[in-house]
Design a protein around this motif. Structure first.
Motif, PDB file in Angstrom:
ATOM      1  N   UNK A  67     100.906  19.022 -31.899  1.00 43.79           N
ATOM      2  CA  UNK A  67     101.574  18.719 -33.169  1.00 43.79           C
ATOM      3  C   UNK A  67     101.143  19.730 -34.232  1.00 43.79           C
ATOM      4  N   UNK A  68      99.866  20.050 -34.266  1.00 46.75           N
ATOM      5  CA  UNK A  68      99.371  21.048 -35.226  1.00 46.75           C
ATOM      6  C   UNK A  68      99.998  22.414 -34.979  1.00 46.75           C
ATOM      7  N   UNK A  69     100.412  22.664 -33.737  1.00 47.33           N
ATOM      8  CA  UNK A  69     101.038  23.945 -33.408  1.00 47.33           C
ATOM      9  C   UNK A  69     102.495  24.007 -33.855  1.00 47.33           C
ATOM     10  N   UNK A  70     103.003  22.894 -34.366  1.00 45.81           N
ATOM     11  CA  UNK A  70     104.370  22.907 -34.880  1.00 45.81           C
ATOM     12  C   UNK A  70     105.370  22.095 -34.087  1.00 45.81           C
ATOM     13  N   UNK A  71     104.953  21.511 -32.966  1.00 41.49           N
ATOM     14  CA  UNK A  71     105.874  20.669 -32.199  1.00 41.49           C
ATOM     15  C   UNK A  71     106.030  19.322 -32.883  1.00 41.49           C
ATOM     16  N   UNK A  72     107.196  18.706 -32.709  1.00 40.98           N
ATOM     17  CA  UNK A  72     107.335  17.364 -33.271  1.00 40.98           C
ATOM     18  C   UNK A  72     106.592  16.377 -32.372  1.00 40.98           C
ATOM     19  N   UNK A  73     106.298  15.220 -32.906  1.00 40.05           N
ATOM     20  CA  UNK A  73     105.443  14.236 -32.230  1.00 40.05           C
ATOM     21  C   UNK A  73     106.009  13.801 -30.881  1.00 40.05           C
ATOM     22  N   UNK A  74     107.314  13.569 -30.811  1.00 39.66           N
ATOM     23  CA  UNK A  74     107.917  13.129 -29.545  1.00 39.66           C
ATOM     24  C   UNK A  74     107.824  14.198 -28.473  1.00 39.66           C
ATOM     25  N   UNK A  75     108.100  15.440 -28.849  1.00 46.42           N
ATOM     26  CA  UNK A  75     108.025  16.554 -27.882  1.00 46.42           C
ATOM     27  C   UNK A  75     106.591  16.744 -27.397  1.00 46.42           C
ATOM     28  N   UNK A  76     105.628  16.672 -28.306  1.00 42.40           N
ATOM     29  CA  UNK A  76     104.222  16.822 -27.923  1.00 42.40           C
ATOM     30  C   UNK A  76     103.806  15.715 -26.958  1.00 42.40           C
ATOM     31  N   UNK A  77     104.196  14.485 -27.247  1.00 46.77           N
ATOM     32  CA  UNK A  77     103.844  13.365 -26.359  1.00 46.77           C
ATOM     33  C   UNK A  77     104.481  13.548 -24.986  1.00 46.77           C
ATOM     34  N   UNK A  78     105.743  13.968 -24.953  1.00 42.46           N
ATOM     35  CA  UNK A  78     106.421  14.191 -23.670  1.00 42.46           C
ATOM     36  C   UNK A  78     105.732  15.280 -22.863  1.00 42.46           C
ATOM     37  N   UNK A  79     105.351  16.370 -23.512  1.00 43.78           N
ATOM     38  CA  UNK A  79     104.691  17.466 -22.802  1.00 43.78           C
ATOM     39  C   UNK A  79     103.353  17.029 -22.206  1.00 43.78           C
ATOM     40  N   UNK A  80     102.563  16.300 -22.971  1.00 39.42           N
ATOM     41  CA  UNK A  80     101.274  15.831 -22.453  1.00 39.42           C
ATOM     42  C   UNK A  80     101.505  14.884 -21.272  1.00 39.42           C
ATOM     43  N   UNK A  81     102.433  13.965 -21.421  1.00 34.62           N
ATOM     44  CA  UNK A  81     102.719  12.992 -20.360  1.00 34.62           C
ATOM     45  C   UNK A  81     103.200  13.694 -19.090  1.00 34.62           C
ATOM     46  N   UNK A  82     104.144  14.616 -19.246  1.00 27.49           N
ATOM     47  CA  UNK A  82     104.693  15.339 -18.093  1.00 27.49           C
ATOM     48  C   UNK A  82     103.626  16.211 -17.425  1.00 27.49           C
ATOM     49  N   UNK A  83     102.823  16.865 -18.213  1.00 27.57           N
ATOM     50  CA  UNK A  83     101.807  17.766 -17.659  1.00 27.57           C
ATOM     51  C   UNK A  83     100.735  16.991 -16.903  1.00 27.57           C
ATOM     52  N   UNK A  84     100.443  15.784 -17.349  1.00 31.28           N
ATOM     53  CA  UNK A  84      99.422  14.967 -16.695  1.00 31.28           C
ATOM     54  C   UNK A  84      99.950  14.252 -15.454  1.00 31.28           C
ATOM     55  N   UNK A  85     101.254  14.354 -15.186  1.00 31.99           N
ATOM     56  CA  UNK A  85     101.872  13.654 -14.056  1.00 31.99           C
ATOM     57  C   UNK A  85     101.781  14.507 -12.794  1.00 31.99           C
TER      58      UNK A  85
END
Length: 90
Positions: A67-85
């Motif tokens: 989020x600090x890097x400029x991504x919106x909250x939903x996109x950041x959450x999706x990326x973390x979730x997908x990457x951890x899968x």
């Protein structure tokens, strides 16, 4: 974090920093391993309970950095979730 800081200071798109953050999320998820079937503790992982708490804290930090890097909250959450899968890994 240094990469993110430098990109922000330079006014550049922090793509490399985001890649580093997500690579770390994947490494932590790989260390976590799969849940071990146990009727008494259905979500036991090889890192144990304290390790799982640390994993959760790490993912929240990764989310905050994205989020600090400029991504919106939903996109950041999706990326973390997908990457951890594990289903998304090679």
């Amino acid at each position: 974090m240094q990469t993110l800081r430098c990109a922000i200071r330079a006014g550049a798109e922090p793509r490399e920093a985001r890649q580093q953050i997500l690579a770390a999320v994947e490494l932590v998820a790989r260390a976590e391993g799969d849940a071990v079937p146990d009727l008494m503790r259905p979500h036991t992982h090889r890192l144990g309970y304290s390790g799982m708490i640390a994993v959760g804290e790490f993912r929240m930090t990764a989310y905050d950095l994205l989020v600090a890097s400029g991504l919106d909250a939903d996109r950041a959450a999706d990326l973390v979730r997908q990457t951890a899968d594990p289903a998304d890994w090679d």
